[in-house]
Every structure is written in structure tokens, then in C-alpha cells.
Motif scaffolding. Structure first.
Motif, PDB file in Angstrom:
ATOM      1  N   MET A  68       3.990  -0.741 -20.135  1.00 63.27           N
ATOM      2  CA  MET A  68       3.926  -1.074 -18.865  1.00 63.27           C
ATOM      3  C   MET A  68       3.151  -0.109 -18.102  1.00 63.27           C
ATOM      4  SD  MET A  68       4.803  -3.860 -17.205  1.00 63.27           S
ATOM      5  CE  MET A  68       4.774  -5.168 -18.509  1.00 63.27           C
ATOM      6  N   THR A  69       2.580  -0.165 -17.008  1.00 57.17           N
ATOM      7  CA  THR A  69       1.698   0.636 -16.317  1.00 57.17           C
ATOM      8  C   THR A  69       2.492   1.224 -15.373  1.00 57.17           C
ATOM      9  OG1 THR A  69      -0.324  -0.989 -16.513  1.00 57.17           O
ATOM     10  CG2 THR A  69      -0.110   0.828 -14.580  1.00 57.17           C
ATOM     11  N   GLU A  70       2.320   2.698 -15.047  1.00 56.34           N
ATOM     12  CA  GLU A  70       2.819   3.304 -14.124  1.00 56.34           C
ATOM     13  C   GLU A  70       2.156   3.223 -12.817  1.00 56.34           C
ATOM     14  OE1 GLU A  70       4.682   7.979 -13.368  1.00 56.34           O
ATOM     15  OE2 GLU A  70       2.981   7.669 -14.870  1.00 56.34           O
ATOM     16  N   VAL A  71       2.816   2.643 -11.641  1.00 54.64           N
ATOM     17  CA  VAL A  71       2.264   2.457 -10.574  1.00 54.64           C
ATOM     18  C   VAL A  71       2.873   3.451  -9.556  1.00 54.64           C
ATOM     19  CG1 VAL A  71       1.843   0.731  -8.507  1.00 54.64           C
ATOM     20  CG2 VAL A  71       2.008  -0.004 -11.074  1.00 54.64           C
ATOM     21  N   LEU A  72       1.948   4.407  -9.180  1.00 56.60           N
ATOM     22  CA  LEU A  72       2.448   5.330  -8.065  1.00 56.60           C
ATOM     23  C   LEU A  72       1.898   5.052  -6.775  1.00 56.60           C
ATOM     24  CD1 LEU A  72       1.319   6.777 -11.093  1.00 56.60           C
ATOM     25  CD2 LEU A  72       1.914   8.814  -9.918  1.00 56.60           C
ATOM     26  N   PHE A  73       2.784   5.559  -5.662  1.00 57.28           N
ATOM     27  CA  PHE A  73       2.297   5.255  -4.314  1.00 57.28           C
ATOM     28  C   PHE A  73       2.365   6.719  -3.470  1.00 57.28           C
ATOM     29  CE2 PHE A  73       3.640   1.146  -5.879  1.00 57.28           C
ATOM     30  CZ  PHE A  73       3.240   0.262  -4.984  1.00 57.28           C
ATOM     31  N   TYR A  74       1.361   6.998  -3.014  1.00 58.90           N
ATOM     32  CA  TYR A  74       1.080   8.208  -2.268  1.00 58.90           C
ATOM     33  C   TYR A  74       1.005   7.888  -0.879  1.00 58.90           C
ATOM     34  CZ  TYR A  74       0.608  10.814  -6.366  1.00 58.90           C
ATOM     35  OH  TYR A  74       0.906  11.618  -7.760  1.00 58.90           O
ATOM     36  N   HIS A  75       2.116   8.326  -0.121  1.00 62.74           N
ATOM     37  CA  HIS A  75       2.177   8.107   1.423  1.00 62.74           C
ATOM     38  C   HIS A  75       1.409   9.329   2.205  1.00 62.74           C
ATOM     39  CE1 HIS A  75       5.315   6.762   4.663  1.00 62.74           C
ATOM     40  NE2 HIS A  75       4.092   7.142   5.073  1.00 62.74           N
ATOM     41  N   LEU A  76       0.550   9.206   2.522  1.00 57.89           N
ATOM     42  CA  LEU A  76      -0.277  10.129   3.190  1.00 57.89           C
ATOM     43  C   LEU A  76       0.221  10.575   4.876  1.00 57.89           C
ATOM     44  CD1 LEU A  76      -3.829   9.077   2.043  1.00 57.89           C
ATOM     45  CD2 LEU A  76      -2.722  11.314   1.413  1.00 57.89           C
ATOM     46  N   GLU A  77       0.744  11.588   5.120  1.00 61.94           N
ATOM     47  CA  GLU A  77       1.196  11.740   6.251  1.00 61.94           C
ATOM     48  C   GLU A  77       0.814  13.135   7.082  1.00 61.94           C
ATOM     49  OE1 GLU A  77       5.642   9.835   6.934  1.00 61.94           O
ATOM     50  OE2 GLU A  77       5.574  11.620   5.637  1.00 61.94           O
ATOM     51  N   ARG A  78       0.614  14.025   6.490  1.00 56.47           N
ATOM     52  CA  ARG A  78       0.128  15.342   6.631  1.00 56.47           C
ATOM     53  C   ARG A  78      -1.372  15.623   6.477  1.00 56.47           C
ATOM     54  NH1 ARG A  78       4.446  15.990   9.557  1.00 56.47           N
ATOM     55  NH2 ARG A  78       6.261  16.623   8.529  1.00 56.47           N
ATOM     56  N   ARG A  79      -1.755  15.172   5.401  1.00 56.25           N
ATOM     57  CA  ARG A  79      -3.317  15.391   4.776  1.00 56.25           C
ATOM     58  C   ARG A  79      -3.860  14.253   4.855  1.00 56.25           C
ATOM     59  NH1 ARG A  79      -2.572  20.486   0.769  1.00 56.25           N
ATOM     60  NH2 ARG A  79      -1.883  21.980   2.383  1.00 56.25           N
ATOM     61  N   PRO A  80      -5.189  14.156   5.091  1.00 53.64           N
ATOM     62  CA  PRO A  80      -5.872  12.997   4.969  1.00 53.64           C
ATOM     63  C   PRO A  80      -6.371  12.608   3.631  1.00 53.64           C
ATOM     64  CG  PRO A  80      -7.334  14.531   5.774  1.00 53.64           C
ATOM     65  CD  PRO A  80      -6.171  15.181   5.735  1.00 53.64           C
ATOM     66  N   LEU A  81      -6.844  11.570   3.037  1.00 53.95           N
ATOM     67  CA  LEU A  81      -7.249  10.944   1.950  1.00 53.95           C
ATOM     68  C   LEU A  81      -8.279  11.738   1.233  1.00 53.95           C
ATOM     69  CD1 LEU A  81      -7.224   8.893  -0.408  1.00 53.95           C
ATOM     70  CD2 LEU A  81      -9.077   7.807   0.920  1.00 53.95           C
ATOM     71  N   GLU A  82      -9.006  12.529   2.267  1.00 54.59           N
ATOM     72  CA  GLU A  82     -10.174  13.509   1.764  1.00 54.59           C
ATOM     73  C   GLU A  82      -9.752  14.577   1.238  1.00 54.59           C
ATOM     74  OE1 GLU A  82     -11.783  10.002   4.467  1.00 54.59           O
ATOM     75  OE2 GLU A  82     -10.128  11.652   4.745  1.00 54.59           O
TER      76      GLU A  82
ATOM     77  N   ALA B 237       1.480  -1.390   1.775  1.00 54.96           N
ATOM     78  CA  ALA B 237       2.222  -0.765   0.435  1.00 54.96           C
ATOM     79  C   ALA B 237       3.406  -1.162   0.187  1.00 54.96           C
ATOM     80  CB  ALA B 237       2.123   0.811   1.220  1.00 54.96           C
ATOM     81  N   ARG B 238       4.211  -1.619   1.472  1.00 58.95           N
ATOM     82  CA  ARG B 238       5.417  -2.140   0.653  1.00 58.95           C
ATOM     83  C   ARG B 238       5.353  -3.439  -0.023  1.00 58.95           C
ATOM     84  NH1 ARG B 238       7.503  -0.398   6.777  1.00 58.95           N
ATOM     85  NH2 ARG B 238       8.266   1.401   6.056  1.00 58.95           N
ATOM     86  N   GLU B 239       4.258  -4.270   0.620  1.00 57.58           N
ATOM     87  CA  GLU B 239       4.133  -5.645  -0.271  1.00 57.58           C
ATOM     88  C   GLU B 239       3.631  -5.185  -1.620  1.00 57.58           C
ATOM     89  OE1 GLU B 239       3.994  -9.563  -1.441  1.00 57.58           O
ATOM     90  OE2 GLU B 239       5.055  -8.547   0.335  1.00 57.58           O
ATOM     91  N   ARG B 240       2.658  -4.339  -1.912  1.00 55.48           N
ATOM     92  CA  ARG B 240       2.278  -4.026  -3.069  1.00 55.48           C
ATOM     93  C   ARG B 240       3.367  -3.656  -3.948  1.00 55.48           C
ATOM     94  NH1 ARG B 240      -1.446  -5.067  -0.049  1.00 55.48           N
ATOM     95  NH2 ARG B 240      -0.360  -7.096  -0.508  1.00 55.48           N
ATOM     96  N   TRP B 241       4.400  -2.688  -3.654  1.00 56.11           N
ATOM     97  CA  TRP B 241       5.472  -2.047  -4.237  1.00 56.11           C
ATOM     98  C   TRP B 241       6.255  -3.210  -4.809  1.00 56.11           C
ATOM     99  CZ3 TRP B 241       7.455   2.774  -5.196  1.00 56.11           C
ATOM    100  CH2 TRP B 241       8.808   2.893  -5.627  1.00 56.11           C
ATOM    101  N   ARG B 242       6.609  -4.341  -3.709  1.00 55.19           N
ATOM    102  CA  ARG B 242       7.351  -5.686  -4.328  1.00 55.19           C
ATOM    103  C   ARG B 242       6.636  -6.454  -5.425  1.00 55.19           C
ATOM    104  NH1 ARG B 242       8.655  -5.438   1.150  1.00 55.19           N
ATOM    105  NH2 ARG B 242       6.838  -6.687   1.947  1.00 55.19           N
ATOM    106  N   GLU B 243       5.452  -6.497  -5.282  1.00 56.99           N
ATOM    107  CA  GLU B 243       4.613  -7.119  -6.357  1.00 56.99           C
ATOM    108  C   GLU B 243       4.552  -6.274  -7.744  1.00 56.99           C
ATOM    109  OE1 GLU B 243       1.237  -8.911  -3.561  1.00 56.99           O
ATOM    110  OE2 GLU B 243       0.671  -7.271  -4.617  1.00 56.99           O
ATOM    111  N   ALA B 244       4.488  -5.102  -7.670  1.00 50.40           N
ATOM    112  CA  ALA B 244       4.480  -4.197  -8.923  1.00 50.40           C
ATOM    113  C   ALA B 244       6.026  -4.330  -9.611  1.00 50.40           C
ATOM    114  CB  ALA B 244       3.955  -2.771  -8.622  1.00 50.40           C
ATOM    115  N   LYS B 245       6.841  -4.151  -8.646  1.00 52.18           N
ATOM    116  CA  LYS B 245       8.177  -4.236  -9.249  1.00 52.18           C
ATOM    117  C   LYS B 245       8.438  -5.438  -9.725  1.00 52.18           C
ATOM    118  CE  LYS B 245      12.790  -3.280  -7.996  1.00 52.18           C
ATOM    119  NZ  LYS B 245      13.709  -2.819  -6.658  1.00 52.18           N
TER     120      LYS B 245
END
Length: 149
Positions: free
Chosen positions: A1-15, A120-128
Motif C-alpha cells: 500500500m501507498t503511504e499517504v502523508l498530510f502536511y498541515h502548513l501553519e507557520r511556514r508557507p509551501l515555498e 484535506a479532511r476529505e482526502r484523509w477519509r478517501e485514503a483511509k
């Protein structure tokens, strides 16, 4: 199975966060594809990856350039995987129908954007539901990643 990671950006931007994660993936010998939400965003990330750090070089290209299959990091707008990447980064709410061809799929989302958080919450449910291995990372007060789930 694929490992699906979620990175919640709060302090630093995507860049700030994306180049570091791309470098770590390349150090492991993985090729990467970054799927952006618009041509403007793809092109902005392309320009940023050339200049984000004077002390390093991150080899990459876009799907708008010739020979995308030769790129260790490919910036794209669609679900194609012409460089046979093992890791797929999804930014700006980008989606893929099938995560199974990848070792890792990484969702990166802006924690200050309620729409992005809900998606992201929806993607989490789908991946799970698909049976993938899930991990959730959140930035601490110093911008470092802390595994929360």
C-alpha cells in the motif's frame, strides 16, 4: 500500500516547506512529481526552486518543457507520471484518482485556509477507505514538523 502523508502548513508557507521535502526525497533516491493547481502556480514554483537557496541545487523541470521524463523533480498540472516518480506531492488542492503507483503521496495544505483544511479532511477519509497507510504532520511553533497521527 501507498503511504499517504498530510502536511498541515501553519507557520511556514509551501515555498519554504516543499524544497526541503523534495531534497529529502531525492536523497532517498526517489524521483518526484509535484502537481499544482494552475499553470501560474506551477511556473511560480519552478522559478522559486531555482532560487530558494543559494547553497544548493534542486534539479527539476516542468511538464511544459521538453523531455519531462528526464527530470528528477517534475512540476505538473495533471495526473500523468512521465518521469516515473515514486513520490507525488499534491499542492493547491490537487487530486489524483489512484495513489497506488507511488511509494508516497504527500498532500500539503494551508492550515489557515478553511476550504483547504476541509478538502484535506476529505482526502484523509478517501485514503483511509482505500486502505493506505496514513500519517499527519503539523508544524510546531518553530516551523518544525511534528507527527500528530
Amino acid at each position: 500500500m501507498t503511504e499517504v502523508l498530510f502536511y498541515h502548513l501553519e507557520r511556514r508557507p509551501l515555498e519554504d516547506a516543499l524544497p526541503v521535502l523534495l531534497e529529502k526525497s531525492l536523497e532517498r533516491g526517489w524521483r518526484c512529481v509535484v502537481q499544482a493547481g494552475s499553470p501560474e502556480r506551477r511556473d511560480a514554483l519552478d522559478a522559486h526552486l531555482w532560487t530558494y537557496n543559494d547553497a544548493s541545487f534542486l534539479p527539476h523541470g516542468t511538464d511544459a518543457q521538453p523531455r519531462p521524463e528526464r527530470q528528477p523533480v517534475l512540476l505538473t498540472l495533471d495526473e500523468a507520471n512521465p518521469n516515473d516518480a515514486q513520490v507525488r506531492f499534491l499542492v493547491d488542492g490537487a487530486r489524483i484518482a489512484d495513489a497506488s503507483p507511488y511509494v508516497r503521496v504527500v498532500h500539503m495544505f494551508d492550515g489557515r485556509d478553511e476550504t483547504a483544511v476541509a478538502a484535506a479532511r476529505e482526502r484523509w477519509r478517501e485514503a483511509k477507505a482505500a486502505g493506505h497507510t496514513l500519517t499527519y504532520w503539523q508544524q510546531d511553533e518553530n516551523g518544525r514538523w511534528v507527527r500528530k497521527a
